[in-house]
Design a protein around this motif. Structure first.
Motif, PDB file in Angstrom:
ATOM      1  N   ASN A 112       0.458  30.259 -33.329  1.00 43.97           N
ATOM      2  CA  ASN A 112       0.000  29.088 -34.088  1.00 43.97           C
ATOM      3  C   ASN A 112       0.901  27.876 -33.846  1.00 43.97           C
ATOM      4  O   ASN A 112       0.431  26.738 -33.830  1.00 43.97           O
ATOM      5  N   VAL A 113       2.199  28.102 -33.627  1.00 45.04           N
ATOM      6  CA  VAL A 113       3.100  26.983 -33.334  1.00 45.04           C
ATOM      7  C   VAL A 113       2.778  26.402 -31.962  1.00 45.04           C
ATOM      8  O   VAL A 113       2.771  25.178 -31.765  1.00 45.04           O
ATOM      9  N   ALA A 114       2.480  27.274 -31.008  1.00 46.24           N
ATOM     10  CA  ALA A 114       2.176  26.804 -29.654  1.00 46.24           C
ATOM     11  C   ALA A 114       0.898  25.992 -29.620  1.00 46.24           C
ATOM     12  O   ALA A 114       0.843  24.909 -29.024  1.00 46.24           O
ATOM     13  N   THR A 115      -0.145  26.482 -30.276  1.00 46.39           N
ATOM     14  CA  THR A 115      -1.430  25.788 -30.216  1.00 46.39           C
ATOM     15  C   THR A 115      -1.448  24.555 -31.115  1.00 46.39           C
ATOM     16  O   THR A 115      -2.107  23.565 -30.800  1.00 46.39           O
ATOM     17  N   GLY A 116      -0.716  24.603 -32.241  1.00 43.25           N
ATOM     18  CA  GLY A 116      -0.762  23.484 -33.162  1.00 43.25           C
ATOM     19  C   GLY A 116       0.302  22.440 -32.937  1.00 43.25           C
ATOM     20  O   GLY A 116       0.256  21.372 -33.529  1.00 43.25           O
ATOM     21  N   LEU A 117       1.270  22.740 -32.070  1.00 41.80           N
ATOM     22  CA  LEU A 117       2.409  21.850 -31.918  1.00 41.80           C
ATOM     23  C   LEU A 117       2.839  21.637 -30.477  1.00 41.80           C
ATOM     24  O   LEU A 117       3.008  20.500 -30.021  1.00 41.80           O
ATOM     25  N   LEU A 118       3.010  22.732 -29.765  1.00 39.10           N
ATOM     26  CA  LEU A 118       3.752  22.665 -28.511  1.00 39.10           C
ATOM     27  C   LEU A 118       3.030  22.003 -27.347  1.00 39.10           C
ATOM     28  O   LEU A 118       3.672  21.355 -26.519  1.00 39.10           O
ATOM     29  N   MET A 119       1.720  22.183 -27.243  1.00 40.76           N
ATOM     30  CA  MET A 119       1.042  21.798 -26.010  1.00 40.76           C
ATOM     31  C   MET A 119       1.249  20.329 -25.615  1.00 40.76           C
ATOM     32  O   MET A 119       1.573  20.033 -24.458  1.00 40.76           O
ATOM     33  N   PRO A 120       1.089  19.358 -26.524  1.00 39.45           N
ATOM     34  CA  PRO A 120       1.359  17.964 -26.113  1.00 39.45           C
ATOM     35  C   PRO A 120       2.816  17.751 -25.705  1.00 39.45           C
ATOM     36  O   PRO A 120       3.099  16.966 -24.784  1.00 39.45           O
ATOM     37  N   ILE A 121       3.728  18.452 -26.366  1.00 38.92           N
ATOM     38  CA  ILE A 121       5.149  18.316 -26.026  1.00 38.92           C
ATOM     39  C   ILE A 121       5.430  18.925 -24.657  1.00 38.92           C
ATOM     40  O   ILE A 121       6.193  18.370 -23.849  1.00 38.92           O
ATOM     41  N   LEU A 122       4.806  20.066 -24.367  1.00 39.69           N
ATOM     42  CA  LEU A 122       4.978  20.686 -23.045  1.00 39.69           C
ATOM     43  C   LEU A 122       4.399  19.785 -21.956  1.00 39.69           C
ATOM     44  O   LEU A 122       4.930  19.725 -20.836  1.00 39.69           O
ATOM     45  N   ALA A 123       3.318  19.100 -22.270  1.00 44.98           N
ATOM     46  CA  ALA A 123       2.702  18.193 -21.286  1.00 44.98           C
ATOM     47  C   ALA A 123       3.663  17.073 -20.901  1.00 44.98           C
ATOM     48  O   ALA A 123       3.828  16.754 -19.711  1.00 44.98           O
ATOM     49  N   THR A 124       4.319  16.467 -21.897  1.00 47.29           N
ATOM     50  CA  THR A 124       5.268  15.389 -21.581  1.00 47.29           C
ATOM     51  C   THR A 124       6.507  15.934 -20.892  1.00 47.29           C
ATOM     52  O   THR A 124       7.092  15.266 -20.038  1.00 47.29           O
ATOM     53  N   PHE A 125       6.903  17.158 -21.239  1.00 47.28           N
ATOM     54  CA  PHE A 125       8.057  17.763 -20.569  1.00 47.28           C
ATOM     55  C   PHE A 125       7.758  18.008 -19.090  1.00 47.28           C
ATOM     56  O   PHE A 125       8.578  17.714 -18.213  1.00 47.28           O
ATOM     57  N   CYS A 126       6.567  18.556 -18.803  1.00 42.63           N
ATOM     58  CA  CYS A 126       6.192  18.833 -17.409  1.00 42.63           C
ATOM     59  C   CYS A 126       6.114  17.545 -16.591  1.00 42.63           C
ATOM     60  O   CYS A 126       6.469  17.529 -15.408  1.00 42.63           O
ATOM     61  N   ALA A 127       5.645  16.483 -17.215  1.00 41.10           N
ATOM     62  CA  ALA A 127       5.579  15.196 -16.511  1.00 41.10           C
ATOM     63  C   ALA A 127       6.976  14.641 -16.254  1.00 41.10           C
ATOM     64  O   ALA A 127       7.235  14.028 -15.216  1.00 41.10           O
ATOM     65  N   ARG A 128       7.876  14.887 -17.194  1.00 37.88           N
ATOM     66  CA  ARG A 128       9.238  14.372 -17.085  1.00 37.88           C
ATOM     67  C   ARG A 128      10.090  15.179 -16.107  1.00 37.88           C
ATOM     68  O   ARG A 128      10.949  14.629 -15.405  1.00 37.88           O
ATOM     69  N   TYR A 129       9.834  16.500 -16.051  1.00 40.71           N
ATOM     70  CA  TYR A 129      10.610  17.383 -15.167  1.00 40.71           C
ATOM     71  C   TYR A 129       9.646  18.187 -14.286  1.00 40.71           C
ATOM     72  O   TYR A 129       9.403  19.379 -14.526  1.00 40.71           O
ATOM     73  N   PRO A 130       9.073  17.571 -13.283  1.00 42.98           N
ATOM     74  CA  PRO A 130       8.015  18.222 -12.491  1.00 42.98           C
ATOM     75  C   PRO A 130       8.491  19.432 -11.692  1.00 42.98           C
ATOM     76  O   PRO A 130       7.661  20.236 -11.258  1.00 42.98           O
TER      77      PRO A 130
END
Length: 300
Positions: A112-130
């Motif tokens: 529930n934390v991953a689906t309700g919180l993490l995904m947008p944060i992981l998206a910006t992390f992946c863009a920042r550290y490709p």
């Protein structure tokens, strides 16, 4: 066969053979062990026969209830555990010294934390550290960071393990929710949806016992995942994390946040990995991203 002869024979065995025997013991037989290792049953059977022939000693008693290690099997399993500890310790040390912002990073979090919180944060992390590849493991239970089941764990807890290091990200408020289109009276007379007794190590059990009469509990769920959907479906009212309940327009709060069922969200890693470039970059990024979201998670 004597102990010295057994030692000579075992010295010829590959580490994979020790790990194979340990897996057979852990899963209680060849069928489950083969599935875990990604091989078929006949291959596992031949492999065990070959190891026992090389040692000239049986490692398991084949019982109807499963495979039970013999004294020789137990000795090999203990040796495998020691080898595994040494190998993973070495891997952690090497990984902890790596400063490159590239490679794989294993992160574990509740569903529930991953689906309700993490995904947008992981998206910006992946863009920042490709160059960093994320391996996200969704699990309600705590994984073993000493074995490197994960590099970073995101966990709801009141008292995280003292063997790990990290930081508290935010409080996690919980309250009772129901459907927004219904009128509720005495909550004790309503039907309830509740987490199972094993969820969060029984954290919810006293609250549920005090608030929800046993005969009014219509649904128990063995994870936090699904609680919001069950309340939204009208099965009953129930405790939900505020960051989920407040975000669903079909729901409304029926109580203030209750500290008895609240917790904190922690981000943790093994001490050997705290200075690794990938780990440090991820932990800093997550902490920065969570900061403006704290009011939502704390139910304010």
């Amino acid at each position: 066969m004597g102990l010295q002869s057994c030692k000579k024979a075992s010295a010829l065995l590959d580490w994979d053979e020790f790990r194979f025997v340990k897996t057979v013991a852990e899963w209680g037989g060849l069928t489950a062990a083969a599935a875990q290792l990604g091989i078929n049953h006949s291959t596992a059977f031949r492999r065990l026969e070959s190891i026992e022939a090389q040692l000239e000693m049986r490692l398991f008693e084949r019982l109807r209830t499963g495979y039970v290690p013999t004294p020789a099997g137990l000795a090999m399993i203990e040796a495998a555990a020691r080898i595994e500890t040494d190998v993973t310790g070495f891997a952690r040390t090497v990984a902890g010294q790596g400063q490159t912002l590239a490679g794989e990073l294993r992160v574990t979090a509740p569903v529930n934390v991953a689906t309700g919180l993490l995904m947008p944060i992981l998206a910006t992390f992946c863009a920042r550290y490709p160059q960093i590849r994320l391996d996200l493991i969704l699990a309600e239970q705590a994984l073993n960071l000493s074995r490197r089941d994960a590099d970073v764990v995101i966990r709801a807890s009141r008292k995280p393990s003292e063997t790990l290091v990290g930081r508290r990200l935010t409080g996690l408020a919980w309250a009772v929710y129901g459907r927004a289109d219904r009128i509720y009276g005495d909550l004790a007379t309503e039907d309830w949806v509740v987490p199972g007794s094993a969820v969060a190590a029984g954290l919810f059990a006293p609250f549920i016992e005090a608030q929800a009469p046993a005969e009014r509990i219509k649904l128990r769920i063995n994870t936090v995942t699904g609680l919001t959907a069950a309340v939204a479906a009208g099965i009953g009212i129930g405790p939900l994390p505020c960051f989920e309940g407040d975000a669903d327009p079909t729901l409304r709060r029926l109580s203030d946040p209750d500290p008895e069922i609240g917790a904190d969200l922690w981000m943790l890693t093994h001490p050997d990995l705290r200075h690794a470039g990938r780990v440090r970059a991820f932990m800093n990024h997550l902490a920065e991203a969570i900061l403006p979201l704290r009011p939502r998670f704390e139910g304010r």
